[in-house]
Design an enzyme around this catalytic site. Structure first.
Site, PDB file in Angstrom:
ATOM      1  N   ARG A  15      -1.016  37.274   4.791  1.00 18.88           N
ATOM      2  CA  ARG A  15      -1.798  37.046   3.572  1.00 18.88           C
ATOM      3  C   ARG A  15      -2.888  36.010   3.828  1.00 18.88           C
ATOM      4  O   ARG A  15      -4.060  36.325   3.923  1.00 18.88           O
ATOM      5  CB  ARG A  15      -0.869  36.611   2.416  1.00 18.88           C
ATOM      6  N   ASP A  16      -2.507  34.758   3.983  1.00 15.56           N
ATOM      7  CA  ASP A  16      -3.484  33.685   4.138  1.00 15.56           C
ATOM      8  C   ASP A  16      -4.296  33.880   5.416  1.00 15.56           C
ATOM      9  O   ASP A  16      -5.475  33.540   5.470  1.00 15.56           O
ATOM     10  CB  ASP A  16      -2.751  32.331   4.159  1.00 15.56           C
ATOM     11  N   HIS A 207       1.622  22.588   4.732  1.00 10.85           N
ATOM     12  CA  HIS A 207       0.765  23.720   5.095  1.00 10.85           C
ATOM     13  C   HIS A 207      -0.507  23.123   5.705  1.00 10.85           C
ATOM     14  O   HIS A 207      -1.422  22.738   4.977  1.00 10.85           O
ATOM     15  CB  HIS A 207       0.451  24.513   3.822  1.00 10.85           C
ATOM     16  N   HIS A 209      -3.874  23.004   8.254  1.00 10.79           N
ATOM     17  CA  HIS A 209      -4.887  23.686   9.057  1.00 10.79           C
ATOM     18  C   HIS A 209      -5.213  22.777  10.242  1.00 10.79           C
ATOM     19  O   HIS A 209      -5.026  21.568  10.182  1.00 10.79           O
ATOM     20  CB  HIS A 209      -6.125  23.990   8.213  1.00 10.79           C
ATOM     21  N   CYS A 240     -11.194  28.848   8.650  1.00 11.20           N
ATOM     22  CA  CYS A 240     -11.379  27.957   7.505  1.00 11.20           C
ATOM     23  C   CYS A 240     -12.774  28.215   6.949  1.00 11.20           C
ATOM     24  O   CYS A 240     -13.763  27.873   7.591  1.00 11.20           O
ATOM     25  CB  CYS A 240     -11.242  26.496   7.943  1.00 11.20           C
ATOM     26  N   ASN A 249      -5.231  28.137   9.905  1.00 12.36           N
ATOM     27  CA  ASN A 249      -3.833  27.726   9.880  1.00 12.36           C
ATOM     28  C   ASN A 249      -3.302  27.381  11.266  1.00 12.36           C
ATOM     29  O   ASN A 249      -3.691  27.976  12.262  1.00 12.36           O
ATOM     30  CB  ASN A 249      -2.981  28.877   9.328  1.00 12.36           C
TER      31      ASN A 249
END
Length: 301
Positions: A15-16, A207, A209, A240, A249
């Site tokens: 997803r992300d 979470h 990055h 990003c 990520n």
């Protein structure tokens, strides 16, 4: 150093990770990726989002993806839902967990969801209420927990306030996201120390990055504070969008290598995980964004 004995890895790649890809990724490829990640031992694989296809075209086939995956017992396949319409789509797909997303920065909330933080909570409240009433689990995300691309540094107290509001809506867990990847361990610890009195550490996830290469250091600092849930993305999928050319990520393979080295159990097989990452990277036509995966590949050749 008191570290958790086990960590739950939350895989966000499908997803992300994929949502920012410019070229459409076929549903069959997403299904194969999700199945491979579950086969590697991941207990949580974020599988899509029911957002407007106008805003996130890559996620337009989430219902098809959810219909095609081989659901394994004990594996959760959460989806992101921004509103009641999205939740109704999620119901039709038989999901057991949904996620809602807030921001700790007013500017980011306006740019990302076209509304203020207060307005976003007015939208989420009925979503959370209906999801919980239907027996679904609800997870909350917070963006910009260290800094915002528009405002700069974000006060830890602001993050704590948003986390508290998500917990009050019934989120069983709140994931704290350093969206632009600028945080360092000292900043992350200050943020966690502000949040933990309001939302206990056993209900927090991190979470990170990896824009500035600090993600693993930030994860280690969080583990030392007792956080035992880490979001990551196989092969480091997901750029990003707020920092030109920046990595997105932190790679799941790199997180797993760190956890293995600390003697922390995850139930995830590193070779299967890396193989899943290599396959999706090959489909996307680029090398894996995971240093560990690249190191493992070079040992095989």
């Amino acid at each position: 150093m008191m570290l958790p004995k086990s960590v739950r890895m939350v895989e966000v790649g499908p997803r992300d990770g994929l949502q920012n890809e410019a070229q459409p990724v076929p549903a069959a490829v997403k299904i194969a990726l999700i199945d491979a990640l579950a086969d590697a031992g991941l207990a949580v694989v974020e599988s899509g989002s029911f957002v407007s296809p106008k805003w996130v075209p890559q996620m337009a086939d989430t219902a098809m993806v959810l219909a095609g995956i081989q659901r394994r017992p004990g594996v959760s396949y959460p989806v992101l839902v921004p509103n009641i319409k999205g939740l109704e789509e999620a119901f039709k797909s038989g999901v057991e967990e949904v996620a809602i997303f807030a921001a700790a920065s007013e500017s980011f909330a306006q740019r990302n969801t076209n509304c203020s933080i207060d307005e976003s909570f007015a939208r989420f409240a009925p979503v959370a209420e209906r999801a919980l009433a239907a027996g679904l689990r609800v997870r909350g995300y917070i963006s910009c927990v260290v800094a915002c691309p528009y405002e700069g540094p974000v006060a830890p107290a602001d993050v704590a306030m948003v986390a508290d509001r998500l917990a009050a809506l019934g989120c069983y867990e709140v994931s704290l996201g350093d969206t632009i990847g600028v945080g360092t361990p000292a900043q992350v610890l200050a943020m966690l120390d502000a949040v933990a009195p309001l939302v206990p550490v056993d209900r927090l996830a991190v979470h990170f990055h990896d824009t500035y290469g600090q993600a693993l250091a930030n994860i280690l600092a969080s583990l030392e504070r007792g956080v035992a849930v880490v979001d990551s993305s196989v092969a480091g999928l997901g750029g990003c969008p707020y920092a030109k050319g920046a990595t997105g990520n932190v790679a799941s393979e790199d997180v797993l290598y760190l956890l293995n080295g600390l003697g922390i159990s995850t139930g995830v097989d590193i070779d299967r995980l890396a193989a899943a990452g290599d396959r999706i990277s090959a489909h996307l036509g680029r090398p894996s964004g995971s240093r560990v995966a690249r190191a493992l590949a070079s040992k095989r050749h």
